[in-house]
Design an enzyme around this catalytic site. Structure first.
Site, mmCIF file in Angstrom:
data_model
loop_
_atom_site.group_PDB
_atom_site.id
_atom_site.type_symbol
_atom_site.label_atom_id
_atom_site.label_comp_id
_atom_site.label_asym_id
_atom_site.label_seq_id
_atom_site.Cartn_x
_atom_site.Cartn_y
_atom_site.Cartn_z
ATOM 1 C CG ASP A 97 -2.697 6.317 6.854
ATOM 2 O OD1 ASP A 97 -2.134 6.812 5.883
ATOM 3 O OD2 ASP A 97 -3.450 5.332 6.797
ATOM 4 C CD GLU A 122 -5.748 8.428 1.733
ATOM 5 O OE1 GLU A 122 -4.537 8.184 1.671
ATOM 6 O OE2 GLU A 122 -6.632 7.563 1.620
ATOM 7 C CG ASP A 185 -1.530 8.507 -0.250
ATOM 8 O OD1 ASP A 185 -1.674 8.213 0.950
ATOM 9 O OD2 ASP A 185 -2.083 7.895 -1.180
ATOM 10 C CB ILE A 187 0.570 5.278 4.600
ATOM 11 C CG1 ILE A 187 1.496 5.583 5.772
ATOM 12 C CG2 ILE A 187 0.804 3.825 4.138
ATOM 13 C CD1 ILE A 187 1.403 4.587 6.904
ATOM 14 C CG ASP A 188 -0.343 5.242 -2.506
ATOM 15 O OD1 ASP A 188 -1.586 5.142 -2.436
ATOM 16 O OD2 ASP A 188 0.302 4.945 -3.525
ATOM 17 C CB THR A 190 -3.637 1.921 3.941
ATOM 18 O OG1 THR A 190 -3.772 3.144 3.254
ATOM 19 C CG2 THR A 190 -3.550 2.168 5.417
ATOM 20 C CG ASP A 336 -4.315 7.282 -4.368
ATOM 21 O OD1 ASP A 336 -3.516 6.984 -3.460
ATOM 22 O OD2 ASP A 336 -5.558 7.199 -4.242
HETATM 23 N N1 LIG Z 1 -12.045 0.766 -5.131
HETATM 24 C C1 LIG Z 1 -10.905 1.350 -5.436
HETATM 25 N N2 LIG Z 1 -10.511 1.456 -6.717
HETATM 26 C C2 LIG Z 1 -9.347 2.035 -7.032
HETATM 27 N N3 LIG Z 1 -8.481 2.540 -6.118
HETATM 28 C C3 LIG Z 1 -8.823 2.455 -4.841
HETATM 29 C C4 LIG Z 1 -10.029 1.864 -4.417
HETATM 30 N N4 LIG Z 1 -10.094 1.928 -3.083
HETATM 31 C C5 LIG Z 1 -8.977 2.556 -2.693
HETATM 32 N N5 LIG Z 1 -8.206 2.877 -3.748
HETATM 33 C C6 LIG Z 1 -6.954 3.608 -3.780
HETATM 34 O O1 LIG Z 1 -5.871 2.742 -4.112
HETATM 35 C C7 LIG Z 1 -4.759 3.207 -3.395
HETATM 36 C C8 LIG Z 1 -3.719 2.119 -3.297
HETATM 37 O O2 LIG Z 1 -3.228 1.910 -4.560
HETATM 38 P P1 LIG Z 1 -2.761 0.471 -5.054
HETATM 39 O O3 LIG Z 1 -3.987 -0.285 -5.417
HETATM 40 O O4 LIG Z 1 -1.928 0.813 -6.247
HETATM 41 O O5 LIG Z 1 -1.997 -0.141 -3.948
HETATM 42 C C9 LIG Z 1 -5.337 3.601 -2.079
HETATM 43 O O6 LIG Z 1 -4.488 4.514 -1.460
HETATM 44 P P2 LIG Z 1 -4.341 4.472 0.154
HETATM 45 O O7 LIG Z 1 -3.750 3.183 0.526
HETATM 46 O O8 LIG Z 1 -3.453 5.641 0.350
HETATM 47 O O9 LIG Z 1 -5.714 4.695 0.713
HETATM 48 C C10 LIG Z 1 -6.671 4.213 -2.440
HETATM 49 O O10 LIG Z 1 -6.654 5.608 -2.590
HETATM 50 MG MG LIG Z 2 -3.178 6.309 -1.698
HETATM 51 MG MG LIG Z 3 -6.791 5.602 1.958
HETATM 52 MG MG LIG Z 4 -3.037 6.829 1.931
#
Ligand SMILES: Nc1ncnc2c1ncn2[C@@H]1O[C@H](COP(=O)(O)O)[C@@H](OP(=O)(O)O)[C@H]1O
Ligand SMILES: [Mg+2]
Ligand SMILES: [Mg+2]
Ligand SMILES: [Mg+2]
Length: 399
Positions: A97, A122, A185, A187-188, A190, A336
């Protein structure tokens, strides 16, 4: 006297006076508009104005995201338990990340030296500045330097740990409705990354509060469609999606050079549609999306994958709908959705909140939406909006 000539091409206007411009040329480049003045010694001027908006920004963004993907792939392969840290929000943050954010920030600044530099990203370097973060910081710095060395250029820079901290902290910009801001982002998804599943490196560019380009690197996404009922002989993975405002969306193999224009699917019968949602039920209500799908008459089961890879897959027609309904109290962030949303809209799709409003990226790092985010093609959007409204009303009256 010379003659004045106008040439119109798709994206450029040239105004010429005179015919011989060998002796003098000055170029001023500002915000994607190239203005050239050319004159010969007898002083007949030529003014050429051509518009190539965000061309060099796109090239830099593709380069940065591709290198960051290489760094992430290396770490994901060798993912050790010690690479996983915990932040106050308890989401795992890995060496990759921070490394991805440092690398992208460094490359954008290096490739675009003449532009004011602002990134809304992020991660921040807080934990890495503590005594307990020093080993991790060294590991990140090595990873970033190894990746820069693999770029193939003889004159790559070697970054110090301080350079890495500075590059990460470039991401502290607030964004907003004025000027140019990168949105990153690193790593989106994670959670998907740590599980060994889908994740994306997502980089967008805002200009006056609007997303004008987006790049999504999806190292684990198959090049072939991942839609339901699809069978392909090739299982090659690694996709790079990119889009520039007004120019369409393209996909190429990560590290490859042949690009293909992609389009969202043109299904108009919801019974034939399939839909994407988060793998993580904590990120999006699976109950609400199944109720919406049922109202629409969608027959296929949901395709659950992590990250903005969902936007990429939808942009090439792998599925028709993406539903995202975070649980109460969660505020979406621009990183995101910035890259993913332009990848879909330039491929012919629509991205709105649950009330049908376009997403507003101009308000800083938060993206305030009504209830959730919905994505589909033009034909399905009216019936999807009706189904969403009905399902939300039912949910509200059952509380
Ligand atoms: N409680 C929550 N509700 C909605 N989105 C959330 C969450 N907690 C984290 N996320 C977001 O959901 C992203 C991942 O998306 P997805 O659910 O489509 O895989 C995460 O990005 P990161 O992994 O960059 O932190 C984070 O920003
Ligand atoms: Mg993300
Ligand atoms: Mg995150
Ligand atoms: Mg991320």
């Amino acid at each position: 006297m010379g003659t004045a000539t106008f040439w119109w091409r798709a994206r450029s206007i040239s105004v010429g006076v005179g015919s011989d411009w060998r002796l003098y040329e000055a170029r001023i480049q500002k915000r994607g508009i190239v203005v050239s003045t050319r004159r010969r010694s007898s002083s007949l001027p030529t003014l050429i104005v051509s518009s190539m908006p965000y061309e060099k920004e796109l090239a830099a963004a593709k380069k940065a995201a591709t290198l960051a993907a290489r760094l992430c792939q290396k770490v994901q392969k060798a993912l050790l338990q010690s690479d996983v840290h915990s932040k106050s929000d308890k989401s795992p943050v890995t060496v990759a990340d921070y490394g991805s954010q440092a690398l992208i920030s460094f490359i954008l600044e290096r490739e675009l030296p003449s532009e004011p530099f602002s990134i809304v990203a992020e991660e921040d370097s807080g934990d890495l500045r503590k005594e307990s973060g020093q080993d991790t910081l060294k590991r990140i710095t090595e990873l970033v330097n190894d990746t820069l060395a693999s770029e193939g250029s003889n004159s790559f820079s070697i970054l110090t740990t301080d350079d890495v901290l500075t590059a990460i902290d470039n991401g502290k910009s607030e964004g907003g409705s004025v000027g140019l801001h990168w949105v990153l982002d690193p790593i989106d998804g994670t959670k998907g990354f740590v599980r060994g599943d889908q994740y994306a490196i997502a980089l967008g560019l805002l200009h006056e509060g609007k997303v004008v380009l987006g790049v999504l690197a999806c190292p684990n996404l198959p090049l072939a469609s991942i839609g339901s009922n699809q069978q392909h002989s090739s299982n090659e993975v690694g996709c790079l999606f990119f889009a520039k405002v007004g120019d369409g969306t393209y996909m190429q193999a990560l590290g490859g050079s042949t690009q293909t224009r992609v389009h969202v699917c043109d299904i108009d019968n919801p019974e034939e549609a399939s839909f994407f949602e988060s793998f993580e039920a904590a990120h999006s209500s699976h109950d609400l999306s199944s109720s919406i799908a049922e109202k629409l008459g969608v027959k296929a089961p949901p395709v659950r994958i992590d990250s903005q890879a969902k936007y990429g897959a939808l942009s090439r027609g792998d599925g028709a709908i993406y539903l995202r309904f975070p649980h109460k109290g969660y505020r979406e962030k621009i990183w995101d959705h910035a890259a993913g949303s332009i990848v879909v809209t330039e491929a012919g799709g629509i991205v709105t909140d649950a009330a049908g409003n376009p997403l507003d990226f101009s308000k800083g790092k938060f993206l305030d939406v009504v209830s959730g985010i919905i994505v589909t093609n033009q034909k399905l959007m009216p019936s999807l909006l009706r189904a969403v409204k009905e399902a939300l009303n039912e949910k509200a009256s059952s509380l």
